[in-house]
Design a protein around this motif. Structure first.
Motif, short mmCIF file in Angstrom:
data_model
loop_
_atom_site.label_atom_id
_atom_site.label_comp_id
_atom_site.label_asym_id
_atom_site.label_seq_id
_atom_site.Cartn_x
_atom_site.Cartn_y
_atom_site.Cartn_z
N ARG A 173 37.86 66.82 67.84
CA ARG A 173 36.87 65.61 67.81
C ARG A 173 35.52 66.34 67.46
O ARG A 173 34.75 65.52 66.66
N LEU A 174 35.06 67.24 68.33
CA LEU A 174 33.90 67.63 68.19
C LEU A 174 33.54 68.33 66.93
O LEU A 174 32.45 68.18 66.25
N ALA A 175 34.33 68.98 66.19
CA ALA A 175 34.55 69.64 65.22
C ALA A 175 34.28 68.61 63.88
O ALA A 175 33.58 68.83 63.00
N SER A 176 35.25 67.70 63.87
CA SER A 176 34.96 66.59 63.14
C SER A 176 33.71 65.83 63.02
O SER A 176 33.21 65.66 61.93
N GLU A 177 33.22 65.46 64.14
CA GLU A 177 31.92 64.76 64.32
C GLU A 177 30.95 65.68 63.77
O GLU A 177 30.09 65.27 63.07
N PHE A 178 30.92 66.97 64.19
CA PHE A 178 29.91 67.91 63.97
C PHE A 178 29.70 67.95 62.28
O PHE A 178 28.79 67.89 61.56
N ALA A 179 30.93 67.78 61.47
CA ALA A 179 31.00 67.91 60.09
C ALA A 179 30.67 66.79 59.44
O ALA A 179 29.85 66.70 58.58
N ASP A 180 30.86 65.92 59.95
CA ASP A 180 30.28 64.39 59.66
C ASP A 180 28.91 64.38 59.55
O ASP A 180 28.03 63.81 58.72
N ARG A 181 28.11 65.01 60.70
CA ARG A 181 26.86 64.75 60.86
C ARG A 181 26.02 65.76 60.08
O ARG A 181 24.90 65.61 59.39
N MET A 182 26.62 66.79 59.50
CA MET A 182 26.14 67.90 58.62
C MET A 182 26.20 67.11 57.33
O MET A 182 25.30 67.35 56.56
N LEU A 183 27.11 66.39 57.01
CA LEU A 183 27.27 65.69 55.58
C LEU A 183 26.03 64.51 55.36
O LEU A 183 25.57 64.60 54.39
N SER A 184 25.87 64.07 56.53
CA SER A 184 24.51 63.21 56.35
C SER A 184 23.21 63.92 56.41
O SER A 184 22.23 63.32 55.93
N ARG A 185 23.30 65.10 56.66
CA ARG A 185 21.92 66.15 56.32
C ARG A 185 22.09 66.85 55.24
O ARG A 185 21.43 67.84 54.98
N GLY A 186 23.17 66.40 54.21
CA GLY A 186 23.13 67.14 52.93
C GLY A 186 23.94 68.38 52.72
O GLY A 186 23.78 69.06 51.90
N ILE A 187 24.71 68.78 54.09
CA ILE A 187 25.40 70.07 54.13
C ILE A 187 26.90 69.57 54.22
O ILE A 187 27.63 68.89 54.79
N TYR A 188 27.68 70.07 53.05
CA TYR A 188 29.07 69.93 52.88
C TYR A 188 29.93 70.91 53.70
O TYR A 188 30.08 72.18 53.22
N VAL A 189 30.28 70.61 54.95
CA VAL A 189 31.48 71.51 55.86
C VAL A 189 32.51 70.63 56.27
O VAL A 189 32.45 69.47 56.17
N ILE A 190 33.62 71.16 56.63
CA ILE A 190 34.81 70.84 57.09
C ILE A 190 35.10 71.17 58.57
O ILE A 190 34.99 72.33 58.66
N GLY A 191 35.56 70.19 59.21
CA GLY A 191 35.99 70.83 60.79
C GLY A 191 37.60 71.14 60.67
O GLY A 191 38.27 70.38 60.11
N PHE A 192 37.99 72.21 61.02
CA PHE A 192 39.05 72.75 61.18
C PHE A 192 39.74 72.79 62.39
O PHE A 192 39.08 73.12 63.42
N SER A 193 41.01 72.27 62.51
CA SER A 193 41.69 71.93 63.71
C SER A 193 43.35 72.32 63.66
O SER A 193 43.61 72.24 62.54
N PHE A 194 43.84 71.82 64.68
CA PHE A 194 45.45 72.17 64.74
C PHE A 194 46.04 70.99 63.65
O PHE A 194 45.61 70.13 63.49
N PRO A 195 46.95 71.55 62.60
CA PRO A 195 47.61 72.71 62.94
C PRO A 195 47.29 74.00 61.98
O PRO A 195 47.89 75.14 62.09
N VAL A 196 46.04 73.67 61.41
CA VAL A 196 45.42 74.80 60.71
C VAL A 196 45.09 75.85 61.61
O VAL A 196 45.04 77.09 61.09
N VAL A 197 44.42 75.54 62.72
CA VAL A 197 44.08 76.84 63.54
C VAL A 197 44.71 76.31 64.89
O VAL A 197 45.21 75.29 65.04
N PRO A 198 44.81 77.26 65.73
CA PRO A 198 45.72 76.96 67.07
C PRO A 198 45.05 75.89 67.97
O PRO A 198 43.54 75.80 67.74
N LYS A 199 45.56 75.21 68.62
CA LYS A 199 44.82 74.16 69.61
C LYS A 199 43.85 75.00 70.35
O LYS A 199 44.00 75.73 71.01
N GLY A 200 42.63 74.25 70.62
CA GLY A 200 41.46 74.63 71.49
C GLY A 200 40.76 75.64 70.67
O GLY A 200 39.73 76.17 71.15
N LYS A 201 41.07 75.93 69.43
CA LYS A 201 40.26 76.65 68.74
C LYS A 201 39.57 76.07 67.54
O LYS A 201 39.28 76.85 66.31
N ALA A 202 39.22 74.93 67.36
CA ALA A 202 38.83 74.02 66.47
C ALA A 202 37.53 74.71 66.18
O ALA A 202 36.58 75.27 67.06
#
Length: 437
Positions: free
Chosen positions: A375-404
């Protein structure tokens, strides 16, 4: 054969008819099957909906943002009223939107058409396909190359052809999904060694000593972590135990190493790897396509037996031409790769100084900002978008659980000002979300 007869049967009530269709299936039976099928589909839909709800509750739902411009270091995104700096594309050299690459694709569209409507061995091979294969062979210093629709297909088509039940494949546990799927298709004995663990790899080489062939399979650079395989030591073990070495170079070809020749060049061991698979869809123009390069005997066998090659349409001419032009640009000017490295080092140094937990190799353009919580990774990415920076939060199953994480990807097309603007945004949001002090 006589034509099927349409027959009508009177129901005992005298009020309804069953109509037997031309294939002899009554509409009553068909209606029953339709209802059964609907019930089955309804049950499947409930299962799927429940699974989707679980994904949303876990905070790992992956939304797709819609880009309305060509790929580049700056892009336009639907619903955003400003241009965004793009820090999550595989466009490592900025060639996806390069004028010369685009022009080459346009010319190929006029001279060679939109597509071949065929597979290679029937009527799907054009002169430009062979020219690109020859150019890739020269680039990698190999005997021959075979093109595929994607590197996923290249990985799917290799292991089944090369390995039998008399052989073994030893695969790094964090290899890309396409390698895992390709290995599943072959009959070889399958072994996974601990990630980048040479001791475990050697143990497995010893245990499989009696088999006909052993193939060590590894990513050159692991895409989620940005860390580099210990390739020299792997090749040393392969020599010691008479094994073959295969690497997937999708996140290395064209930009990693002094002249973009990839992981071999990075370690100064050019020519030691037996088989290389890579992509045209990242640094080499960013469109599509993959390939296998290696010994001519292997490439010839893949042309005869590799299922994704034999049963998939050939690459469209504009894709071939754009990749070929991108390769020309790389071979003519290695300053492109130098800019990727300098930008990467600039970004990493500032992020580490700010207190972020950075994973990956210090010289590689994949720069994972480790956050842990999905959730932190997703929210962080959304806030970055509001500042003009396009990034994406990666989480399970793309990466292991707890490694977002947020996987930042640096391009040679980024300016130093753009790198600094991204770091400033990371610092601001990092403090807002208590990631850094």
């Amino acid at each position: 054969m006589a034509a099927p007869v349409r027959m009508h049967y009177l129901i005992s009530s005298g009020k309804s008819f069953l109509t037997r269709n031309t294939f002899g299936i009554s509409s009553a039976i068909y209606g029953h099957q339709l209802k059964a099928g609907t019930a089955t589909l309804s049950a499947a839909k409930e299962i799927l909906d429940s699974g989707l709800d679980d994904i949303k509750k876990a905070g790992t739902w992956k939304s797709e943002r819609v880009i309305t411009s060509k790929q580049g270091s700056a892009i336009s995104v639907q619903g955003q009223n400003k241009t965004l700096l793009n820090f999550c594309a595989n466009n490592y050299l900025g060639l996806s939107g390069h004028p010369a690459v685009i022009e080459a694709a346009k010319k190929a569209l006029d001279t060679h058409g939109a597509g071949l409507s065929s597979v290679r061995f029937i009527c799907g091979t054009q002169d430009i396909h062979r020219e690109l294969e020859e150019k890739l062979s020269k680039f990698h210093g190999r005997e021959d190359t075979i093109l595929y629709a994607s590197c996923f297909d290249a990985n799917a088509g290799l292991f089944e052809v090369l390995l039998s039940d008399q052989d073994a494949v030893l695969s790094d546990e964090l290899n890309h999904a396409s390698i895992i799927d390709g290995v599943r298709l072959c009959k070889a004995k399958r072994h996974r060694y601990l990630h980048k663990n040479l001791e475990d790899l050697e143990k497995q080489l010893q245990e499989t000593a009696g088999l006909r062939q052993r193939l060590i399979a590894t990513d050159g650079v692991f895409s989620m972590d940005g860390n580099v395989a210990p390739l020299k030591e792997i090749c040393d073990l392969a020599d010691k135990y008479k094994a073959l070495v295969f690497i997937d170079e999708c996140h290395a070809t064209g930009f990693f190493g002094k002249t973009g020749r990839g992981t071999e060049e990075y370690f100064g061991i050019e020519g030691r790897v037996d088989i290389i698979n890579s992509t045209l869809g990242k640094a080499l123009g960013g469109a599509a396509g993959g390939y296998t390069t290696g010994p001519k005997s292997l490439i010839n066998m893949l042309r005869q037996r590799s299922r994704p090659y034999l049963f998939s349409n050939t690459l469209p001419p504009p894709v071939v031409a754009s990749a070929s032009k991108a390769l020309d640009l790389i071979m003519q000017d290695d300053s492109l790769t130098g800019r990727v490295l300098s930008n990467t080092q600039r970004f990493r140094a500032q992020m580490v100084e700010a207190g972020f937990n950075m994973a990956g190799d210090p010289d590689h353009a994949i720069c994972p900002v480790m956050l842990g919580d999905a959730r932190l990774a997703s929210e962080f990415a959304d806030r970055m978008l509001s500042r003009g920076i396009y990034v994406i939060g990666f989480s399970f199953p793309v990466v292991p659980k707890g490694k977002a994480r947020i996987r930042v990807q640096i391009s040679g097309a980024h300016t130093t000002d753009e790198i600094d603007r991204a770091v400033i945004a990371f610092k601001q949001i990092g403090k807002e979300l208590n990631v850094i002090e």
